[in-house]
Write a protein that holds these residues in place. Structure first.
Motif, short mmCIF file in Angstrom:
data_model
loop_
_atom_site.label_atom_id
_atom_site.label_comp_id
_atom_site.label_asym_id
_atom_site.label_seq_id
_atom_site.Cartn_x
_atom_site.Cartn_y
_atom_site.Cartn_z
N LEU A 170 0.75 -1.28 0.06
CA LEU A 170 -0.11 0.15 0.34
C LEU A 170 1.14 1.14 0.27
CD1 LEU A 170 -2.68 1.84 0.27
CD2 LEU A 170 -2.72 0.64 2.65
N THR A 171 1.73 1.39 0.58
CA THR A 171 2.97 2.55 1.10
C THR A 171 3.48 2.30 -0.19
OG1 THR A 171 3.32 1.84 3.26
CG2 THR A 171 4.87 3.61 2.20
N ASN A 172 3.78 1.45 -1.49
CA ASN A 172 4.30 1.55 -2.50
C ASN A 172 3.24 2.24 -3.54
OD1 ASN A 172 6.21 0.42 -1.90
ND2 ASN A 172 6.23 -1.67 -2.12
N VAL A 173 2.40 1.74 -3.95
CA VAL A 173 0.94 3.05 -4.19
C VAL A 173 1.03 4.34 -3.87
CG1 VAL A 173 -1.51 3.13 -4.44
CG2 VAL A 173 -0.01 0.75 -4.61
N VAL A 174 1.10 4.18 -2.97
CA VAL A 174 1.28 6.47 -2.37
C VAL A 174 1.98 6.62 -3.07
CG1 VAL A 174 1.24 7.70 -0.91
CG2 VAL A 174 -0.98 5.43 0.05
N ALA A 175 3.38 6.16 -3.17
CA ALA A 175 4.59 7.23 -3.35
C ALA A 175 4.15 6.78 -4.92
CB ALA A 175 5.90 5.76 -2.85
N PHE A 185 2.13 7.48 -7.05
CA PHE A 185 1.33 8.32 -7.33
C PHE A 185 1.45 8.91 -6.94
CE2 PHE A 185 -2.30 4.51 -8.21
CZ PHE A 185 -2.07 4.93 -9.18
N LEU A 186 2.68 9.51 -5.41
CA LEU A 186 3.09 10.83 -5.36
C LEU A 186 3.94 10.63 -6.71
CD1 LEU A 186 3.60 10.54 -1.83
CD2 LEU A 186 1.88 12.30 -3.00
N HIS A 235 11.15 7.66 1.13
CA HIS A 235 10.10 6.32 1.13
C HIS A 235 10.80 4.95 1.65
CE1 HIS A 235 7.53 3.12 -0.63
NE2 HIS A 235 7.64 3.06 -1.51
#
Length: 205
Positions: free
Chosen positions: A169-174, A176-177, A192
């Motif tokens: 989930l953290t990878n997805v947020v990073a 898209f950022l 990250h």
């Protein structure tokens, strides 16, 4: 016989209750120094990854740098980081080939080159996201123990499914950022990697 009174022993005075010293607080200067170091690590990882074939080695080196900064409060020696980078180039090539195969598979499904339609695209996307969590946890292990064989680092995430899910989930947020503001890629990389180590320490205890 004359009666002799024995001296009454005096009890030692009660010790004054002591309080534990308050925990040292991190002030804005420490936070600024940490943010600066993370930005420096992210920039170095970006530069080292420019040839693309060195991307896994650059990420492994950045992970080791973040781990050293996280534990010791300062960056590891540059000579040590260069040794980690040099040793990680060859093992990283196999990882890069596997990632490229997954990216091509996802592109083929999305472009309609293979049958399956939206259901297969959803399954493939979830599989890629899950494998990114596995890769992130393996990267954290490589940062902890730079001499760890990459195959061993890839096996360990199987014991921590919750951590893998959180990292995915953290990878997805990073992702898209970085996609929204590409110029911030070096900053996103450094912070990250730091988040990966923080989550790994908390969720793999």
């Amino acid at each position: 016989m004359p009666h002799r009174e024995l001296p009454i022993p005096l009890s030692a005075p009660a010790a004054w209750p002591t309080e534990e010293p308050p925990a040292a607080r991190v002030d804005w200067r420490d936070r600024t120094a940490l943010a600066t170091d993370l930005a420096l690590i992210g920039t170095a990882v970006t530069v080292l990854a420019l040839p693309l074939v060195t991307l896994p080695a650059a990420l492994a080196t950045g992970s080791a740098a973040v781990r050293g900064r996280y534990l010791d409060g300062h960056l590891p020696p540059w000579r040590r980081l260069f040794q980690i980078y040099r040793r990680a180039v060859l093992p990283g090539l196999a990882t890069l080939l596997a990632a490229a195969a997954l990216a091509l598979d996802l592109a083929a499904v999305r472009g309609g080159w293979v049958p399956g339609g939206p259901p297969l695209l959803a399954v493939t996307t979830l599989a890629v996201i899950g494998l990114s969590g596995v890769a992130a946890l393996a990267l954290a292990h490589l940062g902890r123990t730079p001499d760890l064989p990459w195959r061993e680092a890839a096996r360990r995430p199987g014991n921590h499914p919750k951590c893998v899910a959180a990292l995915a989930l953290t990878n997805v947020v990073a992702f898209f950022l970085a996609l929204a503001v590409p110029v911030t890629v070096p900053l996103v990389l450094g912070f990250h990697l730091f988040a990966i180590h923080m989550l790994t320490d908390r969720l793999t205890r």
